[in-house]
Design a protein around this motif. Structure first.
Motif, PDB file in Angstrom:
ATOM      1  N   SER A   9       0.844  -1.191   0.000  1.00 43.92           N
ATOM      2  CA  SER A   9       0.000   0.000   0.000  1.00 43.92           C
ATOM      3  C   SER A   9       0.878   1.239   0.000  1.00 43.92           C
ATOM      4  O   SER A   9       2.064   1.185   0.315  1.00 43.92           O
ATOM      5  CB  SER A   9      -0.920   0.004   1.222  1.00 43.92           C
ATOM      6  OG  SER A   9      -0.155   0.072   2.398  1.00 43.92           O
ATOM      7  N   ASN A  10       0.283   2.366  -0.367  1.00 39.88           N
ATOM      8  CA  ASN A  10       1.017   3.623  -0.398  1.00 39.88           C
ATOM      9  C   ASN A  10       1.187   4.176   1.009  1.00 39.88           C
ATOM     10  O   ASN A  10       0.405   3.896   1.900  1.00 39.88           O
ATOM     11  CB  ASN A  10       0.255   4.652  -1.242  1.00 39.88           C
ATOM     12  CG  ASN A  10       0.173   4.241  -2.689  1.00 39.88           C
ATOM     13  OD1 ASN A  10      -0.867   3.847  -3.163  1.00 39.88           O
ATOM     14  ND2 ASN A  10       1.284   4.313  -3.388  1.00 39.88           N
ATOM     15  N   ILE A  54       1.118  21.398 -12.525  1.00 42.68           N
ATOM     16  CA  ILE A  54       0.896  20.945 -11.146  1.00 42.68           C
ATOM     17  C   ILE A  54      -0.232  19.920 -11.107  1.00 42.68           C
ATOM     18  O   ILE A  54      -0.131  18.874 -10.457  1.00 42.68           O
ATOM     19  CB  ILE A  54       0.600  22.137 -10.219  1.00 42.68           C
ATOM     20  CG1 ILE A  54       1.828  23.030 -10.102  1.00 42.68           C
ATOM     21  CG2 ILE A  54       0.146  21.672  -8.844  1.00 42.68           C
ATOM     22  CD1 ILE A  54       1.567  24.358  -9.421  1.00 42.68           C
ATOM     23  N   MET A  55      -1.316  20.202 -11.847  1.00 37.19           N
ATOM     24  CA  MET A  55      -2.427  19.250 -11.892  1.00 37.19           C
ATOM     25  C   MET A  55      -2.016  17.946 -12.560  1.00 37.19           C
ATOM     26  O   MET A  55      -2.456  16.867 -12.155  1.00 37.19           O
ATOM     27  CB  MET A  55      -3.626  19.855 -12.610  1.00 37.19           C
ATOM     28  CG  MET A  55      -4.366  20.876 -11.801  1.00 37.19           C
ATOM     29  SD  MET A  55      -5.929  21.377 -12.521  1.00 37.19           S
ATOM     30  CE  MET A  55      -5.383  22.368 -13.885  1.00 37.19           C
ATOM     31  N   LEU A  56      -1.168  18.024 -13.583  1.00 41.24           N
ATOM     32  CA  LEU A  56      -0.711  16.824 -14.277  1.00 41.24           C
ATOM     33  C   LEU A  56       0.089  15.921 -13.341  1.00 41.24           C
ATOM     34  O   LEU A  56      -0.083  14.697 -13.348  1.00 41.24           O
ATOM     35  CB  LEU A  56       0.125  17.196 -15.495  1.00 41.24           C
ATOM     36  CG  LEU A  56       0.682  16.036 -16.301  1.00 41.24           C
ATOM     37  CD1 LEU A  56      -0.454  15.231 -16.922  1.00 41.24           C
ATOM     38  CD2 LEU A  56       1.623  16.545 -17.366  1.00 41.24           C
ATOM     39  N   VAL A  57       0.949  16.517 -12.524  1.00 41.20           N
ATOM     40  CA  VAL A  57       1.718  15.722 -11.557  1.00 41.20           C
ATOM     41  C   VAL A  57       0.764  15.026 -10.588  1.00 41.20           C
ATOM     42  O   VAL A  57       0.919  13.835 -10.289  1.00 41.20           O
ATOM     43  CB  VAL A  57       2.735  16.610 -10.806  1.00 41.20           C
ATOM     44  CG1 VAL A  57       3.363  15.853  -9.649  1.00 41.20           C
ATOM     45  CG2 VAL A  57       3.797  17.113 -11.759  1.00 41.20           C
ATOM     46  N   GLY A  58      -0.244  15.749 -10.093  1.00 36.03           N
ATOM     47  CA  GLY A  58      -1.235  15.138  -9.205  1.00 36.03           C
ATOM     48  C   GLY A  58      -2.004  14.021  -9.884  1.00 36.03           C
ATOM     49  O   GLY A  58      -2.246  12.959  -9.299  1.00 36.03           O
ATOM     50  N   PHE A  59      -2.371  14.242 -11.148  1.00 37.95           N
ATOM     51  CA  PHE A  59      -3.099  13.206 -11.883  1.00 37.95           C
ATOM     52  C   PHE A  59      -2.228  11.977 -12.125  1.00 37.95           C
ATOM     53  O   PHE A  59      -2.697  10.843 -12.005  1.00 37.95           O
ATOM     54  CB  PHE A  59      -3.609  13.760 -13.214  1.00 37.95           C
ATOM     55  CG  PHE A  59      -4.317  12.745 -14.051  1.00 37.95           C
ATOM     56  CD1 PHE A  59      -5.577  12.286 -13.681  1.00 37.95           C
ATOM     57  CD2 PHE A  59      -3.724  12.219 -15.183  1.00 37.95           C
ATOM     58  CE1 PHE A  59      -6.222  11.322 -14.449  1.00 37.95           C
ATOM     59  CE2 PHE A  59      -4.366  11.270 -15.945  1.00 37.95           C
ATOM     60  CZ  PHE A  59      -5.621  10.822 -15.579  1.00 37.95           C
ATOM     61  N   MET A  63      -2.241   7.322 -10.741  1.00 34.99           N
ATOM     62  CA  MET A  63      -2.049   6.045 -11.422  1.00 34.99           C
ATOM     63  C   MET A  63      -1.299   5.051 -10.551  1.00 34.99           C
ATOM     64  O   MET A  63      -1.366   3.843 -10.805  1.00 34.99           O
ATOM     65  CB  MET A  63      -1.299   6.272 -12.728  1.00 34.99           C
ATOM     66  CG  MET A  63      -2.107   7.009 -13.748  1.00 34.99           C
ATOM     67  SD  MET A  63      -1.223   7.036 -15.280  1.00 34.99           S
ATOM     68  CE  MET A  63      -1.889   8.511 -16.000  1.00 34.99           C
ATOM     69  N   TRP A  64      -0.546   5.529  -9.562  1.00 35.97           N
ATOM     70  CA  TRP A  64       0.205   4.625  -8.681  1.00 35.97           C
ATOM     71  C   TRP A  64      -0.481   4.446  -7.327  1.00 35.97           C
ATOM     72  O   TRP A  64       0.105   3.888  -6.415  1.00 35.97           O
ATOM     73  CB  TRP A  64       1.622   5.146  -8.488  1.00 35.97           C
ATOM     74  CG  TRP A  64       2.416   5.035  -9.751  1.00 35.97           C
ATOM     75  CD1 TRP A  64       2.872   3.882 -10.318  1.00 35.97           C
ATOM     76  CD2 TRP A  64       2.807   6.083 -10.617  1.00 35.97           C
ATOM     77  NE1 TRP A  64       3.529   4.176 -11.474  1.00 35.97           N
ATOM     78  CE2 TRP A  64       3.503   5.518 -11.677  1.00 35.97           C
ATOM     79  CE3 TRP A  64       2.637   7.477 -10.584  1.00 35.97           C
ATOM     80  CZ2 TRP A  64       4.036   6.285 -12.710  1.00 35.97           C
ATOM     81  CZ3 TRP A  64       3.172   8.228 -11.612  1.00 35.97           C
ATOM     82  CH2 TRP A  64       3.855   7.633 -12.660  1.00 35.97           C
TER      83      TRP A  64
END
Length: 66
Positions: A9-10, A54-59, A63-64
């Motif tokens: 788990s993360n 910034i939103m792309l990094v969050g999105f 995925m992980w």
């Protein structure tokens, strides 16, 4: 069920971080559209690039998420 037992788990900070990045990026873009100059004055449309980045990094972090 066997494959679920071996799944890691993360860490506890992972979900709050990607949620914060998505929200900060959204606020950045909204502030730029409303003011036309801020959050960083005189870089024009690069404010949009920063906000969407910034939103792309969050999105991408979603995925992980396990």
């Amino acid at each position: 069920e066997e494959s679920i037992k071996g799944t890691k788990s993360n860490p506890g900070w992972f979900v709050p971080l990607f949620c914060a990045l998505l929200i900060i990026g959204l606020v950045w873009v909204v502030v730029y559209y409303l003011t036309g100059n801020y959050p960083i004055p005189n870089i024009d449309f690069w404010n949009l690039v920063i906000g969407f980045g910034i939103m792309l990094v969050g999105f991408l972090m979603t995925m992980w998420w396990r």
